[in-house]
Design a protein around this motif. Structure first.
Motif, PDB file in Angstrom:
ATOM      1  N   ALA A 260       8.705 -38.224  41.082  1.00 36.92           N
ATOM      2  CA  ALA A 260       8.444 -36.841  40.712  1.00 36.92           C
ATOM      3  C   ALA A 260       7.722 -36.819  39.370  1.00 36.92           C
ATOM      4  O   ALA A 260       8.083 -37.544  38.443  1.00 36.92           O
TER       5      ALA A 260
ATOM      6  N   ASP B 160       6.767 -31.483  38.478  1.00 41.21           N
ATOM      7  CA  ASP B 160       7.702 -31.306  39.588  1.00 41.21           C
ATOM      8  C   ASP B 160       9.119 -31.097  39.070  1.00 41.21           C
ATOM      9  O   ASP B 160       9.852 -30.231  39.551  1.00 41.21           O
ATOM     10  N   GLU B 161       9.506 -31.893  38.088  1.00 37.39           N
ATOM     11  CA  GLU B 161      10.846 -31.782  37.519  1.00 37.39           C
ATOM     12  C   GLU B 161      11.027 -30.443  36.798  1.00 37.39           C
ATOM     13  O   GLU B 161      12.103 -29.843  36.856  1.00 37.39           O
TER      14      GLU B 161
END
Length: 92
Positions: free
Chosen positions: A18, A22-23
């Protein structure tokens, strides 16, 4: 049995990667969901997102990307859907 072994090896050998963006999106949606869960009565998606923005550190990739507004639209749509219980893809 060989198929099962091969599947297990692939599962262990490959990692999901990720990006910081994304995180960040996952943090915003997750923290918003937690804030919504803590609310009683009618759910306020805007208030939940404000709390999430205060908790989730913004990665430098988001500030540097002029297209990051789309990320916030996605987060807003997801949080609004959670708040209302109506999912855009199914209408249920």
């Amino acid at each position: 049995m060989k198929l099962l072994l091969a599947a297990a090896i692939l599962l262990v050998a490959s990692q999901a990667v990720a990006t910081p963006v994304d995180e960040y999106v996952a943090c915003l949606i997750g923290q918003s969901a937690v804030a919504l869960h803590a609310q009683s009565g009618k759910k306020d998606a805007s208030l939940a997102q404000e709390k999430a923005f205060a908790l989730c550190p913004e990665p430098k990739e988001v500030a540097a990307n002029p297209e990051s507004d789309g990320l916030f639209d996605f987060v807003n749509l997801a949080v609004e859907s959670i708040a209302t219980g109506v999912w855009p893809s199914t209408g249920q």
